[in-house]
Write an enzyme that holds these catalytic residues in place. Structure first.
Site, PDB file in Angstrom:
ATOM      1  N   THR A 169     -14.125 -12.688  63.292  1.00 48.52           N
ATOM      2  CA  THR A 169     -14.684 -12.453  62.080  1.00 48.52           C
ATOM      3  C   THR A 169     -14.282 -12.341  60.917  1.00 48.52           C
ATOM      4  OG1 THR A 169     -14.655 -10.023  62.134  1.00 48.52           O
ATOM      5  CG2 THR A 169     -16.207 -10.937  63.428  1.00 48.52           C
ATOM      6  N   PRO A 172     -15.692 -15.159  57.668  1.00 47.72           N
ATOM      7  CA  PRO A 172     -17.121 -14.866  57.220  1.00 47.72           C
ATOM      8  C   PRO A 172     -17.218 -13.414  56.505  1.00 47.72           C
ATOM      9  CG  PRO A 172     -17.148 -16.017  59.307  1.00 47.72           C
ATOM     10  CD  PRO A 172     -15.712 -15.617  59.053  1.00 47.72           C
ATOM     11  N   ASP A 173     -16.745 -12.304  57.439  1.00 49.33           N
ATOM     12  CA  ASP A 173     -17.129 -11.131  57.087  1.00 49.33           C
ATOM     13  C   ASP A 173     -16.202 -10.545  55.948  1.00 49.33           C
ATOM     14  OD1 ASP A 173     -18.971 -10.972  58.853  1.00 49.33           O
ATOM     15  OD2 ASP A 173     -17.760  -9.438  60.186  1.00 49.33           O
ATOM     16  N   HIS A 174     -15.002 -11.327  55.762  1.00 54.07           N
ATOM     17  CA  HIS A 174     -14.123 -10.559  54.673  1.00 54.07           C
ATOM     18  C   HIS A 174     -13.784 -11.449  53.585  1.00 54.07           C
ATOM     19  CE1 HIS A 174     -12.894  -8.907  58.717  1.00 54.07           C
ATOM     20  NE2 HIS A 174     -13.973  -8.026  58.250  1.00 54.07           N
ATOM     21  N   PRO A 178     -18.399 -11.557  51.062  1.00 52.13           N
ATOM     22  CA  PRO A 178     -18.235 -10.611  50.207  1.00 52.13           C
ATOM     23  C   PRO A 178     -18.088 -10.992  48.735  1.00 52.13           C
ATOM     24  CG  PRO A 178     -17.180  -9.839  52.080  1.00 52.13           C
ATOM     25  CD  PRO A 178     -17.498 -11.315  52.364  1.00 52.13           C
TER      26      PRO A 178
END
Length: 401
Positions: A169, A172-174, A178
């Site tokens: 992840t 996309p997540d980090h 954001p």
């Protein structure tokens, strides 16, 4: 030092990765981020490894802690009439509401944008679903791994002739979600301050992640060519890869961008016996042979010393750090990147600072991640004007849970 977002209040329904990281950015910059939680349905990260001392607990996840620094936690049962009413009372006086649910979830809770806009016309409502609020795939479920697959990022990650490896992840997540989410929110906050008007921000996490694969998309659009997996190899540079060093699982990255750097590399490593590789085209055609020759030489060097020597000579090289190395990196230490704060349950804990510094404002985290519901009483007293008796009744009736 002052906090740049100290006058901003956020009611945060985000959980797991990208949404929580977005509001962490705001919280570390001074926004009062109130994380709405429930003991009935925990944020997944609260029960995700690693746990302090290997002991599981809703307040012991290092993953959760790093994504939720500087925030306050309130537990509210939104399935109760009074719980929903309290949430709305908090929202009316806030600048921003955030969530990263699938479209329709906030509406089912009774907290959709149309409902909240009628209560607070100046409100900013930031939604960060995987595919956005409209379109045939808007209700699709997914996580960072799903988004990486849908954008083509996973297709390009791995070794040639092997299955797509992906990066978990991480991206996309980090990174893009954001970053794009915080940027959109800051723009809306500026608009709100100047005009008094709110905004509905509809961020599709898939679209943010497309920013990571721009060159590959252009290569297809312009050349009708589909990029595949090539490991660490750069299409126009050789050598470009990871090479073994002395010790167990110690490696160095080396990337040569022109012939002059190649000459420097061969001089430092004593590899002048390969004149057939002095031209970039010859090196590109003989990647595997160069990698084998380099590996035989680098394997006797200390990773850190060789990286320093090559950098001083003008060659792009870097040690392949593990977590232990990152935590003691002298550059990060000099910049004050790591901040230690005393968590109520985990004790002294290390947190990431933001990657930027301001000349006249603070950017590092100010408080550790909150315990589940740690600030419920405080928020009920200070923001909702409830007394101890009223709060006790709400606990007894399962509203504050």
């Amino acid at each position: 030092m002052k906090k740049l977002l100290s006058n901003v209040r956020v009611i945060d329904f985000s959980w797991i990765g990208a949404g929580s990281y977005t509001t962490k950015i705001l919280a570390d910059l001074g926004a009062d981020v109130i994380k709405i939680e429930s003991s009935q349905r925990l944020d997944t990260l609260r029960v995700t490894k690693p746990f302090k001392d290997g002991k599981p607990g809703v307040n012991r996840s290092g993953y959760f802690a790093d994504r939720n620094s500087s925030k306050r936690s309130v537990t509210l049962n939104l399935k109760t009439v009074r719980g929903l009413e309290l949430a709305k009372r908090l929202i009316v006086d806030a600048h921003l509401v955030t969530n990263n649910f699938t479209p329709g979830v906030m509406e089912k809770l009774g907290l959709g944008y149309d409902t909240l806009k009628a209560l607070a016309p100046r409100l900013i409502f930031a939604a960060m679903s995987m595919q956005g609020a409209a379109g045939p795939a808007k209700n699709d479920l997914g996580y960072g791994l799903t988004i990486a697959a849908l954008t083509g990022l996973q297709h390009m990650t791995g070794l040639p002739d092997r299955q797509p490896a992906g990066t978990g992840t991480n991206y996309p997540d980090h990174i893009p979600n954001p970053g794009h989410g915080a940027f959109a929110i800051l723009a809306a906050l500026r608009h709100q301050r100047r005009t008094g008007q709110g905004q509905f921000i509809d961020l599709a996490q898939m679209e943010s992640t497309l920013a990571m694969v721009g060159p590959s998309l252009m290569n297809f659009l312009v050349n009708d060519s589909i990029d595949g997996r090539r490991g660490n190899a750069h299409p126009g540079r050789a050598p470009s890869g990871v090479y073994p060093c002395a010790g167990k699982d110690r490696w160095i990255t080396i990337e040569i961008s022109d012939d002059a750097q190649w000459q420097t590399l061969t001089h430092v490593l004593g590899m002048q016996d390969y004149p057939e590789w002095n031209d970039v085209e010859d090196r590109l055609n003989q990647r595997e042979a160069i990698d084998a020759a380099l590996s035989a030489v680098t394997s006797s060097y200390d990773m850190m010393q060789l990286a320093t020597t090559l950098q001083n000579a003008g060659v792009a090289a870097g040690p392949v750090y593990d977590a232990r190395d990152v935590m003691i990196d002298p550059q990060l230490k000099q910049r004050g990147h790591w901040v230690t704060m005393n968590h109520p349950e985990m004790g002294p804990s290390t947190y990431n600072s933001a990657p930027y510094r301001f000349s006249g404002a603070q950017s590092e985290p100010t408080s550790p991640a909150p315990l589940l519901g740690q600030h419920t009483d405080e928020v009920c007293h200070d923001l909702l004007g409830l007394d101890d008796t009223e709060i006790a009744v709400l606990y007894a009736d399962g509203v504050l849970s």
